[in-house]
Scaffold this motif. Structure first.
Motif, PDB file in Angstrom:
ATOM      1  N   ASN A 241       0.838  -1.201   0.000  1.00  0.00           N
ATOM      2  CA  ASN A 241       0.000   0.000   0.000  1.00  0.00           C
ATOM      3  C   ASN A 241       0.869   1.246   0.000  1.00  0.00           C
ATOM      4  O   ASN A 241       1.827   1.344   0.770  1.00  0.00           O
ATOM      5  CB  ASN A 241      -0.899   0.007   1.236  1.00  0.00           C
ATOM      6  CG  ASN A 241      -1.724  -1.276   1.295  1.00  0.00           C
ATOM      7  OD1 ASN A 241      -2.539  -1.541   0.420  1.00  0.00           O
ATOM      8  ND2 ASN A 241      -1.459  -2.089   2.316  1.00  0.00           N
ATOM      9  N   LEU A 242       0.521   2.168  -0.864  1.00  0.00           N
ATOM     10  CA  LEU A 242       1.276   3.420  -0.929  1.00  0.00           C
ATOM     11  C   LEU A 242       0.342   4.554  -1.321  1.00  0.00           C
ATOM     12  O   LEU A 242      -0.840   4.324  -1.609  1.00  0.00           O
ATOM     13  CB  LEU A 242       2.444   3.302  -1.908  1.00  0.00           C
ATOM     14  CG  LEU A 242       2.150   3.147  -3.396  1.00  0.00           C
ATOM     15  CD1 LEU A 242       3.354   3.612  -4.191  1.00  0.00           C
ATOM     16  CD2 LEU A 242       1.825   1.706  -3.770  1.00  0.00           C
TER      17      LEU A 242
ATOM     18  N   VAL B   3       7.812  -0.198  -5.715  1.00  0.00           N
ATOM     19  CA  VAL B   3       7.045   0.413  -4.625  1.00  0.00           C
ATOM     20  C   VAL B   3       7.428  -0.267  -3.299  1.00  0.00           C
ATOM     21  O   VAL B   3       7.937  -1.380  -3.291  1.00  0.00           O
ATOM     22  CB  VAL B   3       5.535   0.229  -4.840  1.00  0.00           C
ATOM     23  CG1 VAL B   3       5.075   0.990  -6.069  1.00  0.00           C
ATOM     24  CG2 VAL B   3       5.169  -1.247  -4.944  1.00  0.00           C
ATOM     25  N   SER B   4       7.157   0.437  -2.198  1.00  0.00           N
ATOM     26  CA  SER B   4       7.299  -0.213  -0.890  1.00  0.00           C
ATOM     27  C   SER B   4       6.185   0.283   0.026  1.00  0.00           C
ATOM     28  O   SER B   4       5.555   1.313  -0.238  1.00  0.00           O
ATOM     29  CB  SER B   4       8.680   0.056  -0.296  1.00  0.00           C
ATOM     30  OG  SER B   4       8.907   1.439  -0.209  1.00  0.00           O
ATOM     31  N   GLU B   5       5.964  -0.473   1.072  1.00  0.00           N
ATOM     32  CA  GLU B   5       4.851  -0.202   1.984  1.00  0.00           C
ATOM     33  C   GLU B   5       4.970   1.210   2.569  1.00  0.00           C
ATOM     34  O   GLU B   5       6.035   1.612   3.029  1.00  0.00           O
ATOM     35  CB  GLU B   5       4.840  -1.264   3.096  1.00  0.00           C
ATOM     36  CG  GLU B   5       3.642  -1.230   4.006  1.00  0.00           C
ATOM     37  CD  GLU B   5       2.310  -1.516   3.301  1.00  0.00           C
ATOM     38  OE1 GLU B   5       2.297  -2.345   2.367  1.00  0.00           O
ATOM     39  OE2 GLU B   5       1.298  -0.893   3.674  1.00  0.00           O
ATOM     40  N   GLY B   6       3.887   1.946   2.495  1.00  0.00           N
ATOM     41  CA  GLY B   6       3.840   3.270   3.116  1.00  0.00           C
ATOM     42  C   GLY B   6       4.515   4.375   2.330  1.00  0.00           C
ATOM     43  O   GLY B   6       4.604   5.521   2.778  1.00  0.00           O
ATOM     44  N   MET B   7       4.995   4.033   1.145  1.00  0.00           N
ATOM     45  CA  MET B   7       5.695   5.014   0.314  1.00  0.00           C
ATOM     46  C   MET B   7       4.756   6.176  -0.044  1.00  0.00           C
ATOM     47  O   MET B   7       3.564   5.977  -0.232  1.00  0.00           O
ATOM     48  CB  MET B   7       6.135   4.274  -0.953  1.00  0.00           C
ATOM     49  CG  MET B   7       7.019   5.029  -1.881  1.00  0.00           C
ATOM     50  SD  MET B   7       7.332   3.942  -3.315  1.00  0.00           S
ATOM     51  CE  MET B   7       9.061   3.686  -3.177  1.00  0.00           C
TER      52      MET B   7
ATOM     53  N   ASP C  88      -4.632   6.765  -2.358  1.00  0.00           N
ATOM     54  CA  ASP C  88      -4.224   5.440  -1.888  1.00  0.00           C
ATOM     55  C   ASP C  88      -4.192   4.451  -3.047  1.00  0.00           C
ATOM     56  O   ASP C  88      -5.117   4.388  -3.843  1.00  0.00           O
ATOM     57  CB  ASP C  88      -5.211   4.922  -0.832  1.00  0.00           C
ATOM     58  CG  ASP C  88      -5.036   5.660   0.484  1.00  0.00           C
ATOM     59  OD1 ASP C  88      -3.865   5.830   0.891  1.00  0.00           O
ATOM     60  OD2 ASP C  88      -6.054   6.091   1.079  1.00  0.00           O
ATOM     61  N   VAL C  89      -3.114   3.669  -3.119  1.00  0.00           N
ATOM     62  CA  VAL C  89      -2.965   2.663  -4.174  1.00  0.00           C
ATOM     63  C   VAL C  89      -2.478   1.380  -3.530  1.00  0.00           C
ATOM     64  O   VAL C  89      -1.649   1.409  -2.618  1.00  0.00           O
ATOM     65  CB  VAL C  89      -1.935   3.094  -5.241  1.00  0.00           C
ATOM     66  CG1 VAL C  89      -1.989   2.172  -6.444  1.00  0.00           C
ATOM     67  CG2 VAL C  89      -2.130   4.531  -5.662  1.00  0.00           C
ATOM     68  N   SER C  90      -2.992   0.243  -4.019  1.00  0.00           N
ATOM     69  CA  SER C  90      -2.534  -1.040  -3.522  1.00  0.00           C
ATOM     70  C   SER C  90      -2.140  -1.899  -4.720  1.00  0.00           C
ATOM     71  O   SER C  90      -2.948  -2.150  -5.613  1.00  0.00           O
ATOM     72  CB  SER C  90      -3.665  -1.695  -2.728  1.00  0.00           C
ATOM     73  OG  SER C  90      -3.234  -2.924  -2.221  1.00  0.00           O
TER      74      SER C  90
END
Ligand code: SF4
Ligand code: SF4
Ligand code: SF4
Ligand code: FES
Lengths: 165, 582
Positions: free
Chosen positions: B8-9, B71-75, B15-17
């Protein structure tokens, strides 16, 4: 600057050199990333990387000739021109440079019809620029094979070159 | 099945997953956000070189290249801040500083990714002065012109040649400011084993690569009243052409295309699909003979001229496996200048045959040896789909307002088996339709051979025909063809019949088809969309088998005798030559 100049000097590799290259390539084809070491080995062995040698490397390592050539022309440690029968080198150390070594190089380029790092088509003369060779007292200095010439001026060049006809 | 980990970022606050491993570029696209790119091409070129795709990532020290950054979590990503836009703008302005900006006379004017980026980013093309490279233009081959003065070093062509075709004929040579795209030892393209496929042209974002145009030759022929000028289109042309006039990818514009050519004043508007039917008769018969008489197997199709050149350079030992059939283009020209010229009572010298092809290698093929059935070249002019579109514009025709036309008889009559030649697997399917009927000695209901359809690089199938298992394989893209060829060479292949098309997905995706931007290439399955239009037309057709084409029957009855007859051999078959690599 459009095209890279390719030496027209006929390839004169010996069977011994070929054997050494084959042996090295047989070893390198088994490991990934063998292209750089192959080129380094061949550069050392032949003094330059003509199409005959690059073709051999391409075939052995199963890459295209262009892939070999791209790497060979990317790194300055590789050269596409052989060393001439007479290697003319001009010292470009600070002392020599200040005393006009640049003019010597320019004049030699015109006389020989080649750029630095190249060899005349008859294989006789190659021209290189070197770092300080430690004879600053004689600046500007040039050498032809192992003969050293000091305090050279451009008008002396014809005389020097005439020694090697 | 392993569960896909989602990440999720936030992109531009949204918000995008997306699955782990997705790049920022793809994640943004999924969120409906477009990030400009230049060097990136899906599946083949992710080198992070041009930095047009930079974005801001919260906490990162500098801007990152979104096409390669996962991408990475919380980016938290920002794709359109002033900082990002300024950086992209400067990047493009630097590219423009060493670019031959002669847009007005450029082949890619109005269809250029650099031009578009410059406009989108509001670039000042003259902001940076300084040294400019000048390069010779390489126009040594009959098919491609390479103009490095327009090259922006994105390396997309290099990636296409290496990854689609497995060839790596062109690459980057030298270093620093002198870096340029070229062949080994900076040789001309005519002196290296380039096969002329044109895939490099199709991926080039700018005007550095284009086909050698023959448009002026067409116009000159039309103006010469002493000539009988024939034009004919390959299967894929009707599928691609519409894209040049705003139709969506996968539109079949056959009717308007025919009308356009007729309005230009050609004496006859024919269809190369007819010659594809003829190819099936000749190649199918050749195959049966090889199968029954212990001939060289597997037999390899010979429709794709880049493929032929590839075999000649790389597998000269397997030349005997190639079918001796000329390609449909060449069969078409040969029949025009023999049968049809005789029928009309015209000297073949007074005939000009123009072919329209999705292909650049066809320009090479027409000049090959042993392609002159009537003593003059079978084909005089070979233009690409793109060149036909240019001609239509040059003639001032309003394409989408044209009425639907029909090809002229007789050489415009074809089955949709011939149309299938446009997609990978299509030649095989067309051949199987005829082979099955011929070998079973009756008309079968089975028409669709779905096992050979689809855009995968390599397909295999075993088809039972008249009690015999025939093992077939289909490959498109020469990197895939190589896999099969190496197997044959090693004696590890037990195929009977192999179809090869040089371009990935087949002719619909040929090097002469309309150029699609990287954005379209990255987000759409172009070859599948175009192939879909071919199969749709076939499914609606009444005439779906080559041997059922009435004109084909007439041609054999009245002129050629039977398939592979002596006369057919003289007119419709050819020979190949081993070629050196360098
Ligand atoms: S390549 Fe693009 S930007 Fe360059 S001259 Fe052609 S149209 Fe203009
Ligand atoms: S035409 Fe095909 S083979 Fe030739 S350089 Fe382009 S991609 Fe490579
Ligand atoms: S020729 Fe075209 S595709 Fe190839 S590097 Fe240059 S700009 Fe890119
Ligand atoms: S660096 Fe991402 S598109 Fe070029």
């Amino acid at each position: 600057m459009a095209r890279i100049k390719i030496s027209k000097v006929p390839f004169a590799g010996t069977p011994e050199q070929e054997k050494a290259l084959d042996a090295k390539l047989a070893e390198l084809k088994l490991v990934p990333g063998g292209l750089m070491p192959a080129l380094q080995f061949a550069q050392e062995l032949y003094g330059y990387l003509p199409i005959e040698v690059q073709t051999k490397i391409a075939e052995a390592l199963d890459v295209s000739l262009e892939e070999v050539f791209g790497v060979a022309t990317f790194y300055s440690q590789f050269t596409l021109s052989p060393r001439g029968k007479y290697q003319v080198s001009v010292c470009m150390g600070t002392a020599c440079y200040v005393k006009g070594a640049g003019d010597l190089v320019d004049a030699l380029k015109v006389k020989l019809g080649i750029e630095s790092g190249e060899c005349t088509d008859d294989g006789k003369f190659s021209l290189i620029e070197t770092r300080c060779i430690g004879c600053c007292g004689l600046a500007p200095v040039m050498t032809v094979n192992s003969n050293v010439y000091g305090k050279v001026t451009t008008n002396q060049l014809d005389g020097i070159m005439a020694e090697y006809k | 099945m392993e569960e896909i980990k989602m990440v999720n970022l936030k992109i531009n606050g949204q918000d995008v997953s997306v699955p782990a491993g997705t790049t920022i570029l793809d994640a943004a696209r999924k969120a409906g956000i477009k990030i400009p790119t230049l060097c990136y091409l899906r599946d083949i070129n992710a080198i992070g070189a041009c930095r047009v795709c930079v974005v801001e990532v919260k906490g990162a020290r500098s801007l990152v290249a979104s096409c390669v950054y996962p991408v990475s979590e919380g980016m938290e990503v920002t794709t359109n801040s002033q900082k990002v836009i300024e950086a992209r703008k400067t990047t493009v302005e630097l590219i423009l500083s060493d670019h031959d900006k002669n847009c007005l006379s450029c082949v890619r004017n109005q269809n250029c990714e650099l031009q578009r980026l410059s406009e989108e980013l509001g670039c000042d093309a003259k902001r940076f002065g300084g040294a400019v490279n000048t390069f010779d233009i390489d126009a040594t081959t009959p098919y491609i012109v390479r103009d490095n003065n327009k090259c922006i070093l994105c390396r997309r062509c290099v990636a296409a040649c290496k990854n689609y075709q497995g060839l790596a004929i062109i690459g980057t040579n030298s270093r620093g400011f002198a870096t340029h795209v070229g062949a080994a030892f900076d040789k001309d393209l005519a002196d290296v084993p380039c096969v002329g496929c044109g895939q490099c042209i199709n991926v080039c974002p700018v005007g550095a690569l284009h086909e050698k145009e023959e448009i002026d030759d067409v116009i000159a022929a039309l103006q010469d009243k002493s000539k009988y000028v024939i034009i004919a289109t390959a299967p894929s042309v009707r599928i691609g052409l519409g894209e040049e006039f705003g139709y969506p990818i996968g539109s079949n514009v056959e009717g308007k295309m025919v009308t356009a050519m007729r309005k230009m004043g050609f004496n006859a508007v024919f269809d190369v699909d007819f010659a594809a039917d003829l190819t099936i008769m000749e190649e199918g018969t050749e195959f049966i003979n090889r199968l029954n008489n212990g001939g060289t197997l597997p037999m390899l199709t010979s429709c794709s001229p880049a493929w032929i050149k590839y075999v000649e350079h790389n597998y000269p030992d397997l030349i005997p496996n190639l079918s001796s059939c000329k390609s449909p283009q060449q069969m078409f020209g040969a029949i025009c200048k023999t049968y049809y010229a005789e029928k009309l009572g015209i000297d073949p010298k007074d005939m000009v045959v123009v072919s329209v092809m999705p292909c650049t290698a066809k320009k090479f093929e027409k000049g090959r040896a042993n392609q002159s059935a009537a003593g003059v070249p079978d084909i005089d002019i070979a233009i690409t789909t793109r060149e036909l579109a240019k001609l239509i514009r040059r003639f001032g025709l309003i394409f989408n307002e044209l009425e639907e036309g029909k090809f002229d008889a007789p050489l415009g009559i074809s089955s949709t088996a011939g149309l299938l030649f446009g997609a990978t697997g299509g030649v095989m399917e067309a051949a199987l339709r005829t082979l099955a009927d011929v070998l079973e000695g009756k008309e079968l209901d089975k028409i669709e051979y779905t096992a050979v359809r689809g855009t995968q690089g390599i397909k295999e199938a075993v088809v039972n025909i008249a009690g015999k298992d025939v093992k077939v394989a289909v490959a498109s893209g020469l990197a895939n063809a190589k896999v099969l060829m190496d197997k044959i060479r090693a004696g590890e292949a037990d195929y009977h019949f192999i179809e090869i098309m040089s371009c990935p997905g087949g002719c619909v995706n040929g090097g002469g088809q309309p150029i699609k931007s990287a954005y379209e290439r990255n987000n759409l399955d172009i070859k599948a969309l175009r192939a879909g239009a071919i199969y749709a037309a076939d499914s609606k057709s009444e005439l779906r088998k080559s041997h059922k084409n009435p004109i084909i029957k007439e041609l054999y009855d009245n002129y050629l005798g039977e398939p592979n007859s002596h006369k057919a051999h003289k007119i419709l078959h050819t020979s190949y030559e081993a070629r050196k690599k360098y």
